[in-house]
Design a protein around this motif. Structure first.
Motif, PDB file in Angstrom:
ATOM      1  N   ALA A 114      37.053 -34.464  42.155  1.00 35.00           N
ATOM      2  CA  ALA A 114      35.642 -34.084  42.273  1.00 35.00           C
ATOM      3  C   ALA A 114      34.863 -35.169  43.003  1.00 35.00           C
ATOM      4  O   ALA A 114      35.160 -36.358  42.891  1.00 35.00           O
ATOM      5  CB  ALA A 114      35.049 -33.850  40.885  1.00 35.00           C
ATOM      6  N   ASN A 115      33.860 -34.746  43.747  1.00 33.07           N
ATOM      7  CA  ASN A 115      32.964 -35.635  44.488  1.00 33.07           C
ATOM      8  C   ASN A 115      33.695 -36.573  45.441  1.00 33.07           C
ATOM      9  O   ASN A 115      33.315 -37.727  45.609  1.00 33.07           O
ATOM     10  CB  ASN A 115      32.088 -36.439  43.523  1.00 33.07           C
ATOM     11  N   THR A 116      34.748 -36.071  46.069  1.00 26.40           N
ATOM     12  CA  THR A 116      35.504 -36.883  47.017  1.00 26.40           C
ATOM     13  C   THR A 116      34.758 -36.962  48.344  1.00 26.40           C
ATOM     14  O   THR A 116      34.347 -35.951  48.896  1.00 26.40           O
ATOM     15  CB  THR A 116      36.902 -36.278  47.263  1.00 26.40           C
ATOM     16  N   GLY A 117      34.583 -38.184  48.830  1.00 31.38           N
ATOM     17  CA  GLY A 117      34.003 -38.387  50.152  1.00 31.38           C
ATOM     18  C   GLY A 117      35.110 -38.289  51.187  1.00 31.38           C
ATOM     19  O   GLY A 117      35.986 -39.132  51.248  1.00 31.38           O
ATOM     20  N   VAL A 118      35.085 -37.233  51.987  1.00 34.97           N
ATOM     21  CA  VAL A 118      36.094 -37.046  53.025  1.00 34.97           C
ATOM     22  C   VAL A 118      35.474 -37.491  54.349  1.00 34.97           C
ATOM     23  O   VAL A 118      34.431 -36.996  54.750  1.00 34.97           O
ATOM     24  CB  VAL A 118      36.565 -35.576  53.093  1.00 34.97           C
ATOM     25  N   TYR A 119      36.139 -38.439  55.008  1.00 33.13           N
ATOM     26  CA  TYR A 119      35.587 -39.015  56.228  1.00 33.13           C
ATOM     27  C   TYR A 119      36.243 -38.520  57.499  1.00 33.13           C
ATOM     28  O   TYR A 119      35.657 -38.591  58.565  1.00 33.13           O
ATOM     29  CB  TYR A 119      35.666 -40.547  56.179  1.00 33.13           C
ATOM     30  N   SER A 120      37.483 -38.048  57.392  1.00 33.92           N
ATOM     31  CA  SER A 120      38.148 -37.572  58.598  1.00 33.92           C
ATOM     32  C   SER A 120      39.138 -36.477  58.256  1.00 33.92           C
ATOM     33  O   SER A 120      39.642 -36.401  57.132  1.00 33.92           O
ATOM     34  CB  SER A 120      38.863 -38.718  59.309  1.00 33.92           C
ATOM     35  N   LEU A 121      39.380 -35.608  59.229  1.00 28.41           N
ATOM     36  CA  LEU A 121      40.331 -34.516  59.088  1.00 28.41           C
ATOM     37  C   LEU A 121      41.240 -34.504  60.301  1.00 28.41           C
ATOM     38  O   LEU A 121      40.814 -34.820  61.411  1.00 28.41           O
ATOM     39  CB  LEU A 121      39.608 -33.165  59.013  1.00 28.41           C
ATOM     40  N   ALA A 122      42.491 -34.119  60.086  1.00 24.42           N
ATOM     41  CA  ALA A 122      43.433 -33.960  61.192  1.00 24.42           C
ATOM     42  C   ALA A 122      44.380 -32.827  60.867  1.00 24.42           C
ATOM     43  O   ALA A 122      44.825 -32.690  59.724  1.00 24.42           O
ATOM     44  CB  ALA A 122      44.212 -35.249  61.423  1.00 24.42           C
ATOM     45  N   VAL A 123      44.665 -32.003  61.853  1.00 24.35           N
ATOM     46  CA  VAL A 123      45.630 -30.923  61.702  1.00 24.35           C
ATOM     47  C   VAL A 123      46.919 -31.377  62.361  1.00 24.35           C
ATOM     48  O   VAL A 123      46.913 -31.843  63.503  1.00 24.35           O
ATOM     49  CB  VAL A 123      45.111 -29.623  62.345  1.00 24.35           C
ATOM     50  N   ALA A 153      37.356 -30.423  62.232  1.00 25.53           N
ATOM     51  CA  ALA A 153      38.692 -30.183  62.758  1.00 25.53           C
ATOM     52  C   ALA A 153      38.835 -28.691  62.987  1.00 25.53           C
ATOM     53  O   ALA A 153      38.257 -27.881  62.270  1.00 25.53           O
ATOM     54  CB  ALA A 153      39.762 -30.678  61.789  1.00 25.53           C
ATOM     55  N   VAL A 154      39.601 -28.324  64.000  1.00 24.48           N
ATOM     56  CA  VAL A 154      39.793 -26.921  64.348  1.00 24.48           C
ATOM     57  C   VAL A 154      41.274 -26.606  64.326  1.00 24.48           C
ATOM     58  O   VAL A 154      42.094 -27.374  64.817  1.00 24.48           O
ATOM     59  CB  VAL A 154      39.213 -26.619  65.754  1.00 24.48           C
ATOM     60  N   SER A 155      41.599 -25.467  63.721  1.00 25.77           N
ATOM     61  CA  SER A 155      42.963 -24.949  63.749  1.00 25.77           C
ATOM     62  C   SER A 155      42.869 -23.457  63.991  1.00 25.77           C
ATOM     63  O   SER A 155      42.436 -22.706  63.115  1.00 25.77           O
ATOM     64  CB  SER A 155      43.691 -25.225  62.434  1.00 25.77           C
ATOM     65  N   GLY A 156      43.222 -23.037  65.194  1.00 25.75           N
ATOM     66  CA  GLY A 156      43.071 -21.630  65.537  1.00 25.75           C
ATOM     67  C   GLY A 156      41.610 -21.243  65.481  1.00 25.75           C
ATOM     68  O   GLY A 156      40.765 -21.891  66.083  1.00 25.75           O
TER      69      GLY A 156
END
Length: 184
Positions: A56-65, A22-25
Motif C-alpha cells: 500500500a502507498n507505494t511510490g512508483v518512480y519508473s516503469l519498463a516493459v 510506459a506503453v505496451s500495445g
C-alpha cells in the motif's frame, strides 16, 4: 502540442505526481507517487489502479516493459514485476458500458518466413477486427482492420527480424493478445 486535454478520469487523486509512463500495445501505464500504478486501455480516457501485489502507498518512480512483463521501480521498495496479461483484467467501473475484455480461451498462432497465421475463436469469425503487432519496446509495427471469414487471420511478416513480438486482436468486445517469438 498546440493544445492539451486533461485525461485524469479514474486517477484516485488528480494532485498525485505521475512519475513516468510506459506503453505496451494499446495499454498505457502511469507510475504515480504514493498511489501505485494505473492502466488506461482507451488512450487515457479512463484509468484504473492495477496495484495487486504492491505494498500500500507505494511510490512508483519508473516503469519498463520487457517481454511479457512490466517492471516498476519504487522509492525505497526495490523493483517489482507483474505479467502484462494480468494487467489487462481491469474491472469495468460502469457495468452499463461495454468494454473490451481479455479473451481467456485458446488462441493458436503459427508462422513461416512470410506470414503469421492466427486461428481465431468462433466469437471473432465473420467479423471486423483490428490487428496490431508490436515490438518489445511497445512500438506498433503493423496495424490493420481486417474482415474475418474462415476464422484464420494471416499477417505478412517478411522483413521482420527474429525476436519477440506482441500481437493484439480486437473485435466484438473481445481483445486477444499473445506474446510470440519469430524465428528465422
Amino acid at each position: 502540442g498546440t493544445s492539451w486535454a486533461a485525461v485524469n478520469s479514474g486517477l484516485t487523486n488528480t494532485n498525485i505526481a505521475v512519475q513516468s509512463l510506459a506503453v505496451s500495445g494499446s495499454n498505457i501505464f502511469a507510475a504515480t507517487f504514493y498511489s501505485g500504478v494505473f492502466l488506461s486501455t482507451n488512450n487515457g480516457t479512463s484509468w484504473n489502479a492495477v496495484n495487486t501485489g504492491l505494498p500500500a502507498n507505494t511510490g512508483v518512480y519508473s516503469l519498463a516493459v520487457s517481454g511479457s512483463n512490466i517492471f516498476a521501480g519504487t522509492w525505497g521498495g526495490g523493483v517489482w514485476y507483474r505479467p502484462l496479461s494480468e494487467m489487462t483484467e481491469v474491472i469495468n467501473p460502469n457495468p452499463q458500458q461495454k468494454i473490451s475484455k481479455p479473451f481467456t480461451g485458446e488462441f493458436k498462432i503459427n508462422h513461416n518466413k512470410t506470414n503469421l497465421s492466427a486461428l481465431l475463436p468462433t466469437a471473432l469469425t465473420n467479423s471486423t477486427i483490428t490487428v496490431g503487432l508490436f515490438n518489445v519496446a511497445g512500438k506498433e509495427i503493423y496495424s490493420v482492420k481486417h474482415q474475418t471469414h474462415n476464422g484464420i487471420l494471416n499477417i505478412p511478416i517478411s522483413g521482420l527480424p527474429a525476436g519477440r513480438y506482441l500481437i493484439s486482436i480486437t473485435g466484438r468486445n473481445t481483445t486477444l493478445s499473445s506474446s510470440i517469438v519469430l524465428t528465422r
